[in-house]
Design an enzyme around this catalytic site. Sequence first.
Site, PDB file in Angstrom:
ATOM      1  N   SER A 217      34.560  43.565  10.193  1.00  0.00           N
ATOM      2  CA  SER A 217      33.712  44.655  10.703  1.00  0.00           C
ATOM      3  C   SER A 217      32.651  44.973   9.646  1.00  0.00           C
ATOM      4  O   SER A 217      32.138  44.059   9.004  1.00  0.00           O
ATOM      5  CB  SER A 217      34.569  45.878  11.056  1.00  0.00           C
ATOM      6  OG  SER A 217      35.301  46.317   9.939  1.00  0.00           O
TER       7      SER A 217
ATOM      8  N   LYS B  80      30.329  46.779  15.429  1.00  0.00           N
ATOM      9  CA  LYS B  80      31.237  46.828  14.273  1.00  0.00           C
ATOM     10  C   LYS B  80      32.226  47.993  14.407  1.00  0.00           C
ATOM     11  O   LYS B  80      33.367  47.901  13.974  1.00  0.00           O
ATOM     12  CB  LYS B  80      30.415  46.917  12.973  1.00  0.00           C
ATOM     13  CG  LYS B  80      29.526  45.720  12.715  1.00  0.00           C
ATOM     14  CD  LYS B  80      30.304  44.458  12.352  1.00  0.00           C
ATOM     15  CE  LYS B  80      30.354  43.381  13.369  1.00  0.00           C
ATOM     16  NZ  LYS B  80      31.118  42.195  12.989  1.00  0.00           N
TER      17      LYS B  80
ATOM     18  N   ASP C 268      32.140  28.400  20.945  1.00  0.00           N
ATOM     19  CA  ASP C 268      30.923  29.192  21.105  1.00  0.00           C
ATOM     20  C   ASP C 268      31.302  30.540  21.713  1.00  0.00           C
ATOM     21  O   ASP C 268      31.676  30.625  22.880  1.00  0.00           O
ATOM     22  CB  ASP C 268      29.931  28.449  22.018  1.00  0.00           C
ATOM     23  CG  ASP C 268      28.624  29.213  22.172  1.00  0.00           C
ATOM     24  OD1 ASP C 268      28.546  30.377  21.721  1.00  0.00           O
ATOM     25  OD2 ASP C 268      27.679  28.640  22.759  1.00  0.00           O
TER      26      ASP C 268
ATOM     27  N   ASN D  20      35.568  36.088  11.904  1.00  0.00           N
ATOM     28  CA  ASN D  20      34.417  36.432  11.054  1.00  0.00           C
ATOM     29  C   ASN D  20      33.088  36.331  11.790  1.00  0.00           C
ATOM     30  O   ASN D  20      32.139  37.039  11.457  1.00  0.00           O
ATOM     31  CB  ASN D  20      34.412  35.468   9.858  1.00  0.00           C
ATOM     32  CG  ASN D  20      33.162  35.595   9.025  1.00  0.00           C
ATOM     33  OD1 ASN D  20      32.885  36.634   8.443  1.00  0.00           O
ATOM     34  ND2 ASN D  20      32.382  34.515   8.963  1.00  0.00           N
TER      35      ASN D  20
ATOM     36  N   TYR E 278      24.135  46.630  16.717  1.00  0.00           N
ATOM     37  CA  TYR E 278      24.980  45.918  15.752  1.00  0.00           C
ATOM     38  C   TYR E 278      26.070  46.869  15.212  1.00  0.00           C
ATOM     39  O   TYR E 278      27.252  46.509  15.153  1.00  0.00           O
ATOM     40  CB  TYR E 278      24.127  45.355  14.608  1.00  0.00           C
ATOM     41  CG  TYR E 278      24.960  44.736  13.515  1.00  0.00           C
ATOM     42  CD1 TYR E 278      25.581  43.504  13.696  1.00  0.00           C
ATOM     43  CD2 TYR E 278      25.145  45.395  12.300  1.00  0.00           C
ATOM     44  CE1 TYR E 278      26.378  42.947  12.708  1.00  0.00           C
ATOM     45  CE2 TYR E 278      25.934  44.843  11.295  1.00  0.00           C
ATOM     46  CZ  TYR E 278      26.550  43.624  11.508  1.00  0.00           C
ATOM     47  OH  TYR E 278      27.343  43.082  10.530  1.00  0.00           O
TER      48      TYR E 278
HETATM   49  N1  LIG Z   1      26.162  40.007   5.446  1.00  0.00           N
HETATM   50  C1  LIG Z   1      26.462  41.284   5.420  1.00  0.00           C
HETATM   51  O1  LIG Z   1      25.842  42.077   4.693  1.00  0.00           O
HETATM   52  C2  LIG Z   1      27.584  41.807   6.262  1.00  0.00           C
HETATM   53  C3  LIG Z   1      28.035  43.118   6.043  1.00  0.00           C
HETATM   54  C4  LIG Z   1      29.086  43.604   6.802  1.00  0.00           C
HETATM   55  C5  LIG Z   1      29.687  42.802   7.740  1.00  0.00           C
HETATM   56  N2  LIG Z   1      29.243  41.533   7.955  1.00  0.00           N
HETATM   57  C6  LIG Z   1      29.941  40.726   8.959  1.00  0.00           C
HETATM   58  O2  LIG Z   1      30.314  39.494   8.367  1.00  0.00           O
HETATM   59  C7  LIG Z   1      30.515  38.516   9.396  1.00  0.00           C
HETATM   60  C8  LIG Z   1      29.848  37.218   8.992  1.00  0.00           C
HETATM   61  O3  LIG Z   1      28.442  37.422   8.981  1.00  0.00           O
HETATM   62  P1  LIG Z   1      27.502  36.852   7.831  1.00  0.00           P
HETATM   63  O4  LIG Z   1      26.913  38.022   7.152  1.00  0.00           O
HETATM   64  O5  LIG Z   1      28.214  35.823   7.027  1.00  0.00           O
HETATM   65  O6  LIG Z   1      26.350  36.236   8.736  1.00  0.00           O
HETATM   66  P2  LIG Z   1      25.982  34.709   9.006  1.00  0.00           P
HETATM   67  O7  LIG Z   1      25.704  33.985   7.739  1.00  0.00           O
HETATM   68  O8  LIG Z   1      24.904  34.763  10.043  1.00  0.00           O
HETATM   69  O9  LIG Z   1      27.317  34.136   9.628  1.00  0.00           O
HETATM   70  C9  LIG Z   1      27.661  34.408  10.972  1.00  0.00           C
HETATM   71  C10 LIG Z   1      28.670  33.402  11.420  1.00  0.00           C
HETATM   72  O10 LIG Z   1      28.947  33.652  12.795  1.00  0.00           O
HETATM   73  C11 LIG Z   1      28.854  32.414  13.506  1.00  0.00           C
HETATM   74  N3  LIG Z   1      28.422  32.647  14.879  1.00  0.00           N
HETATM   75  C12 LIG Z   1      27.314  33.291  15.306  1.00  0.00           C
HETATM   76  N4  LIG Z   1      27.230  33.214  16.649  1.00  0.00           N
HETATM   77  C13 LIG Z   1      28.291  32.493  17.073  1.00  0.00           C
HETATM   78  C14 LIG Z   1      28.752  32.058  18.333  1.00  0.00           C
HETATM   79  N5  LIG Z   1      28.095  32.333  19.457  1.00  0.00           N
HETATM   80  N6  LIG Z   1      29.888  31.324  18.375  1.00  0.00           N
HETATM   81  C15 LIG Z   1      30.568  31.015  17.258  1.00  0.00           C
HETATM   82  N7  LIG Z   1      30.183  31.390  16.025  1.00  0.00           N
HETATM   83  C16 LIG Z   1      29.057  32.122  15.938  1.00  0.00           C
HETATM   84  C17 LIG Z   1      27.806  31.610  12.753  1.00  0.00           C
HETATM   85  O11 LIG Z   1      27.984  30.252  13.047  1.00  0.00           O
HETATM   86  P3  LIG Z   1      26.724  29.258  12.980  1.00  0.00           P
HETATM   87  O12 LIG Z   1      26.217  29.332  11.585  1.00  0.00           O
HETATM   88  O13 LIG Z   1      27.303  27.945  13.374  1.00  0.00           O
HETATM   89  O14 LIG Z   1      25.725  29.794  13.946  1.00  0.00           O
HETATM   90  C18 LIG Z   1      28.163  31.953  11.315  1.00  0.00           C
HETATM   91  O15 LIG Z   1      29.214  31.144  10.866  1.00  0.00           O
HETATM   92  C19 LIG Z   1      29.939  39.125  10.681  1.00  0.00           C
HETATM   93  O16 LIG Z   1      31.001  39.585  11.484  1.00  0.00           O
HETATM   94  C20 LIG Z   1      29.117  40.299  10.167  1.00  0.00           C
HETATM   95  O17 LIG Z   1      29.022  41.337  11.118  1.00  0.00           O
HETATM   96  C21 LIG Z   1      28.213  41.001   7.221  1.00  0.00           C
END
Ligand SMILES: NC(=O)c1ccc[n+]([C@@H]2O[C@H](COP(=O)([O-])OP(=O)(O)OC[C@H]3O[C@@H](n4cnc5c(N)ncnc54)[C@H](OP(=O)(O)O)[C@@H]3O)[C@@H](O)[C@H]2O)c1
Length: 288
Positions: A107, A151, A25, A52, A147
């Site tokens: 990021s 990043k 966590d 990630n 946010y």
């Molecule tokens: N989606 C986009 O458009 C986008 C664009 C650019 C960058 N990103 C980056 O991509 C990465 C993944 O995000 P996502 O878009 O796939 O969002 P997501 O579906 O919400 O995934 C986030 C992940 O982070 C984990 N997480 C959150 N809080 C946590 C904690 N306290 N301890 C451990 N794990 C934790 C979540 O685990 P649980 O599910 O178990 O809570 C989940 O596996 C992030 O770094 C985000 O900034 C995303």
Amino acid sequence: MNRTHLSYAIREATGFGRAEVWQVDLSKFSSVVAFADRLEKEGGRLDILLANAGVGLDKYRPTEDGWEESLQVNNLSTSLLCLRLAPRLVETSMKYPGARPRIVVVSSELHYNVSLPERAYDEGQSAFEHLNSREYCAAIMPGATRYSETKLLNVFFTLSLSELLKETPVVVNTVTPGYCYSDLARNASAAQAQADRIAKAILGRSTEKGARQLVYAAVGGEEKIDTLRGAYINLHKADEPGDYVLGEEGKKRRDKLWNDLVLELSKVDGRVLEIVQAYPANRGGNST
Ligand SMILES: NC(=O)c1ccc[n+]([C@@H]2O[C@H](COP(=O)([O-])OP(=O)(O)OC[C@H]3O[C@@H](n4cnc5c(N)ncnc54)[C@H](OP(=O)(O)O)[C@@H]3O)[C@@H](O)[C@H]2O)c1
């Protein structure tokens, strides 16, 4: 999801039945330290650390450790995990011929949109303390600034960590998956979530396309590996990160942020300073 459910979900999705799930966590330093301690004791070779996990929070929410949650999850804990596990990746590169371990920090292109407040660079105060202050958080939240800042900090951290490990075979880079479908907006207000749905319908990549960027950063481009050291990866290649992190000014900002980060993390885990000082690059490059 608990560990059994996660193992099952991985098997269902991929057919791979030997995945072992260890939970951590990132909103609790004690959990990160316990995870790293366990990996030191029980873990074997470590080839890829894909950092990630991240959250996008609309509202100020303090953690038990007293940090604004996204700053702790996206930056402090992510960096702590990378630093604590770095020695095992270096060890893997020495012990296993042909191993080319990587640390990938996820990021975002949103890092191009922000800078940090000048006060973050005030001497005598930790940048993270200022970024965490109630007063500053109230000025930028709700909104996307926090946010995006996290990043941007991911990009700064990657450059510094890559510099720290430059004399080792470990490759450190940062990648953006691009704007894609995920649960990142799970904490957004109803209005924001609706705006996000519309924007995704027009511009969003599928989750799989986003994930492929991460896979590339973790294992792709072996033939031009040196271009991936310290790189910001976008669409399967090293791209230029934001001007704010580049040049002489960018380096000054980066050094201040790095020193402050090491200071903050040393307060929660005594191993951090030991690790940072263990690599020769630190004596010439980063100034902690
Ligand atoms: N989606 C986009 O458009 C986008 C664009 C650019 C960058 N990103 C980056 O991509 C990465 C993944 O995000 P996502 O878009 O796939 O969002 P997501 O579906 O919400 O995934 C986030 C992940 O982070 C984990 N997480 C959150 N809080 C946590 C904690 N306290 N301890 C451990 N794990 C934790 C979540 O685990 P649980 O599910 O178990 O809570 C989940 O596996 C992030 O770094 C985000 O900034 C995303």
